[in-house]
Scaffold this motif. Sequence first.
Motif, mmCIF file in Angstrom:
data_model
loop_
_atom_site.group_PDB
_atom_site.id
_atom_site.type_symbol
_atom_site.label_atom_id
_atom_site.label_comp_id
_atom_site.label_asym_id
_atom_site.label_seq_id
_atom_site.Cartn_x
_atom_site.Cartn_y
_atom_site.Cartn_z
ATOM 1 N N THR B 563 -62.478 14.546 19.118
ATOM 2 C CA THR B 563 -61.303 15.382 18.857
ATOM 3 C C THR B 563 -61.067 16.267 20.076
ATOM 4 O O THR B 563 -61.837 16.225 21.049
ATOM 5 N N PHE B 564 -60.018 17.082 20.006
ATOM 6 C CA PHE B 564 -59.649 17.875 21.172
ATOM 7 C C PHE B 564 -59.557 19.357 20.829
ATOM 8 O O PHE B 564 -59.409 19.726 19.661
ATOM 9 N N SER B 565 -59.608 20.177 21.871
ATOM 10 C CA SER B 565 -59.340 21.591 21.679
ATOM 11 C C SER B 565 -57.997 21.931 22.307
ATOM 12 O O SER B 565 -57.550 21.255 23.230
ATOM 13 N N GLY B 606 -60.847 20.742 17.042
ATOM 14 C CA GLY B 606 -60.816 19.764 15.972
ATOM 15 C C GLY B 606 -59.472 19.071 15.828
ATOM 16 O O GLY B 606 -59.194 18.453 14.810
ATOM 17 N N ALA B 607 -58.625 19.153 16.871
ATOM 18 C CA ALA B 607 -57.334 18.465 16.811
ATOM 19 C C ALA B 607 -57.543 16.991 17.112
ATOM 20 O O ALA B 607 -58.235 16.641 18.077
ATOM 21 N N ARG B 608 -56.949 16.127 16.288
ATOM 22 C CA ARG B 608 -57.051 14.697 16.572
ATOM 23 C C ARG B 608 -56.000 14.326 17.600
ATOM 24 O O ARG B 608 -54.955 14.986 17.683
ATOM 25 N N LEU B 609 -56.278 13.254 18.334
ATOM 26 C CA LEU B 609 -55.369 12.813 19.391
ATOM 27 C C LEU B 609 -53.929 12.775 18.901
ATOM 28 O O LEU B 609 -53.015 13.275 19.546
ATOM 29 N N ASN B 610 -53.741 12.188 17.704
ATOM 30 C CA ASN B 610 -52.380 11.993 17.220
ATOM 31 C C ASN B 610 -51.745 13.278 16.701
ATOM 32 O O ASN B 610 -50.554 13.314 16.426
ATOM 33 N N GLN B 611 -52.567 14.348 16.564
ATOM 34 C CA GLN B 611 -51.977 15.620 16.113
ATOM 35 C C GLN B 611 -51.501 16.479 17.277
ATOM 36 O O GLN B 611 -50.751 17.442 17.081
ATOM 37 N N LEU B 612 -51.974 16.176 18.483
ATOM 38 C CA LEU B 612 -51.713 17.078 19.610
ATOM 39 C C LEU B 612 -50.215 17.357 19.821
ATOM 40 O O LEU B 612 -49.825 18.520 19.974
ATOM 41 N N PRO B 613 -49.371 16.323 19.824
ATOM 42 C CA PRO B 613 -47.955 16.632 20.061
ATOM 43 C C PRO B 613 -47.372 17.573 19.007
ATOM 44 O O PRO B 613 -46.647 18.518 19.347
ATOM 45 N N ALA B 614 -47.702 17.371 17.751
ATOM 46 C CA ALA B 614 -47.129 18.229 16.703
ATOM 47 C C ALA B 614 -47.625 19.665 16.858
ATOM 48 O O ALA B 614 -46.873 20.629 16.686
ATOM 49 N N ILE B 615 -48.891 19.805 17.189
ATOM 50 C CA ILE B 615 -49.446 21.151 17.388
ATOM 51 C C ILE B 615 -48.729 21.841 18.545
ATOM 52 O O ILE B 615 -48.310 22.988 18.447
#
Lengths: 121, 845
Positions: B563-565, B606-615
């Motif tokens: 996941t990403f920060s 804990g951001a998933r790759l596919n959530q990054l743009p929405a965040i």
Amino acid sequence: MSEHSSWISVGKRGDLVPGAGVGARVGQQQIAIFWLEESPEQLYATANLCPFAGVNIIARGIVGDIGGEPVVASPLHKEHFSLLDGRCFEHPEVSLPIWQARLQGDDLQVREPEIMQLLVS
Amino acid sequence: MNKLNLVVIGNGMVGHHFLEQLHEAGLTAQFNVTVIGEERHIAYDRVHLSEYFQGKGAAELALGTAEQYATWGYRLLLGVKATAIDPESHTVSLADGSRLPWDKLVLATGSFPFVPPIPGKDRPGCLVYRTLEDLDAIREAAASANTGVVVGGGLLGLEAANALRGLNLDTAVVEFAPRLMPAQVDNEGGELLREKIQALGVQVLTGRATQHIEDGENANHRMVFQDGKMLETDLIVFSAGIRPRDELARACGLTLCERGGVDVDDFCRTSHPDILAIGEVAAWRNCVFGLVAPGYQMAKVAVSTLGGGDKRFTGADMSTKLKLLGVDVGAIGDAQATQNAGAKVYRYLDQIKQHYRKMVVSADGRRLLGAMLVGDNSTYDTLMQYYRNRMDLPEQAESLILPASAGKAPALGMDALPDSAIICSCHNVSKGDIVGCIQGGCSSLAEVKDKTRAATGCGGCASQLKSLVDHQMAAMGMAVSTAICEHFNHTRQELEHIIRAEGIRSFSELRDRHGKGLGCDICKPTVGNILASAWNGYVLDEGRAALQDTNDAFLANMQKDGTFSVVPRIAGGEITPDKLIVIGEVARDFGLYTKLTGGQRIDLFGARLNQLPAIWKRLTDAGFETGQAYGKSVRTVKSCVGSTWCRYGVGDSVKLAIDLENRYKGIRSPHKLKFAVSGCTRECAEAQSKDFGVIATEKGWNLYVAGNGGMRPRHADLFAQDLDTETLIRTIDRLMIFYIRTADRLQRTARWLENLEGGLEYLRKVILNDSLGINADLDRQMEQLVASFHCEWQATLENPESLKRFRQTINDDGDDPEILFVPERGQIRPASESERAGRIPLVAL
Ligand code: SRM
Ligand SMILES: Cc1cc2nc3c(=O)[nH]c(=O)nc-3n(C[C@H](O)[C@H](O)[C@H](O)COP(=O)(O)OP(=O)(O)OC[C@H]3O[C@@H](n4cnc5c(N)ncnc54)[C@H](O)[C@@H]3O)c2cc1C
Ligand code: SF4
Ligand code: FES
């Protein structure tokens, strides 16, 4: 077992990223498909699961070559895997499962290689 | 086999080397080893003691660790003094009242600073310069002092003077002899040295004997000299030579030499068969050696002796090469021409450039017996080789010390050296050892150092070692590799230059013209990084996405579970309540773990790759920009609250921090860059640990450069003082671009400056005096970079091609089902391996 040797469509040509990898799903498995425009075979595929980190990230690694052999570096700790046979350069006892990939027209397809079929059947 | 008790008294440089050698020789199996050290600290690098004042900590100077000793099986007693040796009963008494038995005893007690018996010498504020504790005492005394005097103008005295100067004291050196460094240089050299040192603002008084020290009128002390003249000072450091610490040996009846020191034979044995002495406490043929290299030789000999070997100590060379207060001084062999009858001399003096060179040769002019250099040590290595290897001098021997323009000096090629030539005297490494090491497969300077330990002692041989390694590798047809990887035969600096000079815009263009192959995880990110700092294009465009390293590729830091920060920029650490609320809402809505960082901002994990743009859509809509926590670029400009609120503040540190962060954000550099701005000298923003640190003064801003936390902390250097805001920014602009152009891949500014030839002074000349004439060009590049800033996340959200990459898999838009979190302290964390094993099938065939 014929279903293993059949090609499975996972996406389109436009899903590929030149000089890099993308992830794809085949059933519950995740695989990584690399498009090395400049390498003779152009398309390579491996499991997406990094054997060291235990997470699905191989597709995000940087691709390149070591002494002419195409490789991908796992993005977390930079272990290098051959795209030809999956062998890890730093830890030869570990390897990454290899898949086959091809484009049929616009259709991007993968399958497990022969050797895997033998083991499975 | 019964182990013998071996007691080592003294845990200084030589004692430590002995212990290392003992272990390496495998003798630990035969001995129970106990080490007694009077100092609180484990053995440390006394040679580099002065660096303690430049910010090196005791731990960094340490030569070993207690754990290491423990694994070698040594018992280490620190902070306890040995008070008596009883050779009859084979015991040693300690200050804590205990007694230790020994079968073999090694004396490595070193020496103590000699303080001349001047009435008043024991007044408070009269100090010496030998141990870390001495330096602590000097630092403490200097805090309330304005002036300092060093008694003694020898090597150590000048080093101490430099330290006092560094502590901002008006400094003077008082020497009894008619010139400085009487042991190393002659009158002419001493005179030149005096001029140079006075030019640096250190007062030099020679031919002065201090009669007594009394209360001063304007300062703490008044020193009264033999001629009735007086000098007032707040602090006095005695550095009038050293004396062997032979008191234990004397008391137990060991034979001493006339001028002190425990008499030892070629095997480092004292007059007692079971007691050995090594280092500065030992005297061999009536001679004590005040240098570390002979001590190391003795340590090796002592180990050999204990193991039944027949290695002999055969004396040592006292040649030295130093930089004292920035002035080169070199002395080789019989530099004073006093030890060889009939010796002849060549001399060259240049009062303009302030260089003095002298060669002492044999009566027939064929051999070099000694040499002396002041002001320029560039010929030291060559002269040293002629001297040490007793080589025949060339036809026109004088050309060795004449300036290059007077006819090319016959540079002494590495080939001319015999294999037995000693390159590193600290570790006794010969040319043959180094050549052998390379022939045996070592292929870099680092490897050679590691294997042979050459250049890891006093460091004096480093430049020669490098030329030998380069030479040998070239001779063997090996690439003297400065190449960044197998695909480019260039350094990062060269690639940077090529890219800008040829206007190269892509990896493949560069590779086709200057490299080969597909590239790799070294050259691709490096080139991606250079392209960004040269042209500042959007990093995920035009095939550049494939070059980016793990974190840059997705504009977020990848965590161990894939996941990403997410780190939005919070310039200067200042944030409005509304924006804080947005971050809170985003974290809550996407279920992210939230933590304050060490860089005054907020990290969402804990951001998933596919959530990054929405965040990032939510964040950019609320006015946030990327914080580039992933990039080799400016991270944060830490600030303290400054004069706006703080009762001590003299400058608006928050405003400057925000301005700096906004000016430099987005610029890619060889490694990350950290800044801080403090509003006054209390330094709450810790600016002196940053790549660029700024501290407000009554008159403007002080700029510090090349500080570092992290793995090897470095205290920043004061670069310029009392700058107005405009000059400050222009100076940082230039420093930054110069760093971007010349640093190595992943080299922080600290290591860059340490490796920059000419160091801080050179950097000052380039940036402040435009000595290379490049400042206008540096300014231009910075203006262009500042003008082309864009938020990478904003650009990504507007780019459908880039957004396609933010999918875990191309045939499924959903989450990666194998990512698993568990709750902890009210938030999420990645599941551990066992937690995962219990819950998900990893591979289903
Ligand atoms: C988040 C944070 C820790 C925290 O929870 O507070 C952090 C987290 C990481 N640090 Fe750091 N460092 C953080 C402040 C620091 C500091 C303190 C500071 O900046 O005041 C330091 C010491 C100061 C310095 O850099 O001189 C620091 C010294 C390092 C180093 C060692 C650098 C060195 O020169 O030795 C690394 C490794 C590297 O960069 O090669 C590193 C690398 C990392 C990485 C990027 C490791 C990685 O590649 O995954 C971590 C990324 C975590 C993430 O996903 O965000 N981090 N790191 C801090 C982020 C600050 C920010 O807001 O951007
Ligand atoms: C500022 C400075 C700069 C220097 N620069 C250079 C240089 O550039 N090049 C160079 O070659 N040399 C240099 N030297 C000299 C070098 O540091 C010494 O040659 C070296 O440290 C000698 O090592 P040693 O182990 O014999 O003595 P030390 O390092 O002094 O160690 C002796 C230890 O024994 C301890 N000890 C003494 N008596 C007792 C006792 N009774 N019980 C227990 N412990 C005891 C002492 O406290 C001390 O820790 C420099 C020295 C100083 C102070
Ligand atoms: S100190 Fe180490 S573990 Fe902690 S954030 Fe920095 S890099 Fe990560
Ligand atoms: S001569 Fe001291 S490190 Fe080599």
